[in-house]
Design an enzyme around this catalytic site. Structure first.
Site, PDB file in Angstrom:
ATOM      1  N   HIS A 189     -54.927 -33.451   9.730  1.00 41.23           N
ATOM      2  CA  HIS A 189     -53.663 -33.417  10.476  1.00 41.23           C
ATOM      3  C   HIS A 189     -52.999 -32.044  10.432  1.00 41.23           C
ATOM      4  CE1 HIS A 189     -51.665 -34.365   6.506  1.00 41.23           C
ATOM      5  NE2 HIS A 189     -50.742 -33.555   7.007  1.00 41.23           N
ATOM      6  N   ASP A 191     -58.888 -38.008   6.971  1.00 44.65           N
ATOM      7  CA  ASP A 191     -57.954 -36.887   7.129  1.00 44.65           C
ATOM      8  C   ASP A 191     -58.441 -35.640   6.390  1.00 44.65           C
ATOM      9  OD1 ASP A 191     -55.759 -35.582   8.125  1.00 44.65           O
ATOM     10  OD2 ASP A 191     -54.372 -36.295   6.584  1.00 44.65           O
ATOM     11  N   SER A 230     -49.641 -30.456   2.357  1.00 48.36           N
ATOM     12  CA  SER A 230     -50.774 -31.198   2.899  1.00 48.36           C
ATOM     13  C   SER A 230     -52.028 -30.337   2.919  1.00 48.36           C
ATOM     14  CB  SER A 230     -50.473 -31.680   4.316  1.00 48.36           C
ATOM     15  OG  SER A 230     -49.501 -32.689   4.304  1.00 48.36           O
TER      16      SER A 230
END
Length: 513
Positions: free
Chosen positions: A131, A161, A235
């Site tokens: 992402h 992911d 992230s």
């Protein structure tokens, strides 16, 4: 978040209204046990001094953690300036031309995002979240020494992911290794390094709060939960154990404010390594596929199947043409083991199968009832795995309407009311009324009485009953007969295999009283 308005100051109460506080004991290094006895704390306890410094550990890892920035052109319809035409000879035309030349007339807008990543190979292989780089036109990796390098996307996996990037460094890069996430325990110290809010090289410490978390982010959720501070921009960054090995990839947080509240989630390294190896080798994932549909074994289903406890995954359908379409697995089988690994729930099996190589012949441990009155019998069957990606395409093609299939002949028999349901034959009229496919079979539920046992179990009109007590039914009379048989046998519940209008199957246990 704060409202932005200054809180009104409240006047302090008179001094006389504030009670005096009790004097603390002279010996601060004591703790009270439930029995009231005071026991001195050890002078070197972590309770008194906190964890040992991790400065040396962090210093050796910081250079391997990077900032990943992306840019993407987003079309913004209606935001552009239309072509401007001034009257002939007007000096305004030059102004209009300059305005459009500077990009003011372009409806595209550049959107940038920031995330984290880490180097796993000195040659320039970098791991981050999918992402972080999704739909990016350009990807730039920023290193701790200020170096910036353009990155190429090697492969990505939306289900976990994870994305693998490649840069071309002028010299070998500092790299880190993966550890074994299966060996970490709840309460172990972990360290997160990343770029929260663009603040590069930020280090935070915490513990493993939980393991095996399912946050409905994907089909293989098995997250490590940690209270180490993870914020926006973290992230794709690494979660280290105290040996400096990567045991997780920081991916998500739960927060009402957008900032860390001590609930962060990391992809465990055991799951990540298999995906990363495939992305590096093939540029895509190649997961094992069993070709079945599953349902969780609830307490009701376990009771209906005669299981001692609710565990395993119950087979709810066999994909036509799939690896299990060989008669070895049947609807109603409960899978309790796969390729030597225990299957505790329906959530475990897809992940275990996906991590198994395509083409491998795996042993599947099942519990099967040969008849309604027989106890579940342990069995082992063998299935050669297919490839999940091929199976998904095959199932998508199978869901397309097929007008060549002939309609099934209408079953004969009168309507029946039982267990709060009105049951009818599955004829052409019922197919049209409830939007059922031509290959649907069983007995159709034409109505459900409010507040009945069937209604409480979520059974709705248009549902079809395929089986009662794991025996097929084709007419309302079949259902009535089998329900009567269960009652005469002293059974208190009926295990029904139901099909929704779209063909999805599920087991439901309905009380017979």
């Amino acid at each position: 978040m704060q409202s932005g308005q200054a809180a009104q100051a409240r006047p302090a109460p008179p001094e006389s209204s504030v009670p005096a506080l009790p004097v603390p004991p002279a010996d601060a290094g004591v703790a009270a046990e439930p029995g009231g006895e005071i026991v001195p704390e050890p002078a070197n306890s972590n309770f008194a001094h906190g964890p040992k410094s991790v400065a040396d550990l962090a210093e050796g890892l910081l250079d391997a953690v990077v900032n990943v920035s992306t840019a993407q052109s987003v079309d913004m319809p209606g935001r552009g300036v239309p072509p401007l035409q001034a009257p002939e000879g007007s000096p305004l035309q030059d102004f209009f031309n300059d305005l459009l030349k500077n990009g003011q007339g372009n409806s595209d807008q550049r959107v940038q995002s920031l995330g984290s990543g880490f180097v796993i190979d000195p040659s320039g292989v970098i791991i981050t979240n999918n992402h972080v780089i999704a739909d990016a036109d350009t990807i730039t990796v920023n290193f701790a020494d200020g170096t910036q390098l353009d990155a190429k996307l090697i492969g990505k996996d939306t289900k976990t992911d994870i994305a693998v990037l490649k840069v071309k460094p002028p010299h070998p890069l500092k790299a880190v290794k993966f550890g074994d996430s299966d060996h970490i325990r709840i309460g172990d110290w972990v360290m997160a390094i990343g770029n929260p809010f663009g603040l590069g090289g930020s280090v935070s410490m915490g513990i493993v709060s939980a393991r095996g978390r399912n946050i409905n982010a994907g089909p293989y959720d098995n997250f490590i939960q940690t209270d180490a501070a993870i914020n926006r921009g973290n992230s794709g960054g690494p979660l280290f154990d105290m040996n400096g090995n990567v045991v997780g990839i920081n991916t998500a947080i739960i927060s009402p404010t957008g900032g860390s509240i001590g609930i962060g989630f990391s992809i465990p390294s055991k799951l990540a390594v298999n995906v990363i190896d495939q992305l590096r080798k093939y540029g895509e994932t190649r997961r094992g596929w069993l070709g079945i549909r599953l349902e969780a074994v609830t307490d009701d289903i376990a009771s209906g199947l005669g299981l001692a406890s609710a565990h395993g995954a119950v087979v709810m359908g066999i994909v036509p043409g799939g690896p299990s379409d060989n008669g070895k697995l049947k609807v109603g089988d409960v899978i309790v083991g796969f390729d030597g690994e225990k299957v505790d729930s329906s959530r475990d099996l897809p992940r275990i199968v996906a991590e198994t190589p395509v083409g491998k012949t795996a042993k599947v441990d099942i519990l099967r009832k040969e008849s309604a009155s027989a106890p579940p019998k342990p069995m082992t069957v063998e299935v050669t795995l297919g490839r999940l990606e091929d199976g998904e395409k095959m199932m998508a093609d199978a869901e397309k309407p097929d007008t060549k299939k002939p309609a099934a002949p209408a079953a004969k028999g009168k309507a029946v009311e039982i267990l709060g349901m009105k049951l009818s034959n599955l004829d052409d009229a019922a197919r049209k009324k409830f939007g059922l496919s031509k290959d649907a079979k069983g007995v159709v539920v034409s109505s459900v009485a409010p507040n009945s046992n069937a209604a409480e179990k979520g059974i709705e009109a248009g549902t079809t009953i395929r089986e009662v007590a794991q025996e097929e039914v084709s007419t309302p009379a079949d259902v009535e007969e089998k329900i009567a048989k269960l009652k005469s046998d002293g059974r208190r519940n009926a295990l029904l295999l139901l099909a929704a209008a779209n063909g999805d199957l599920r087991f439901v246990v309905v009380p017979l009283d």
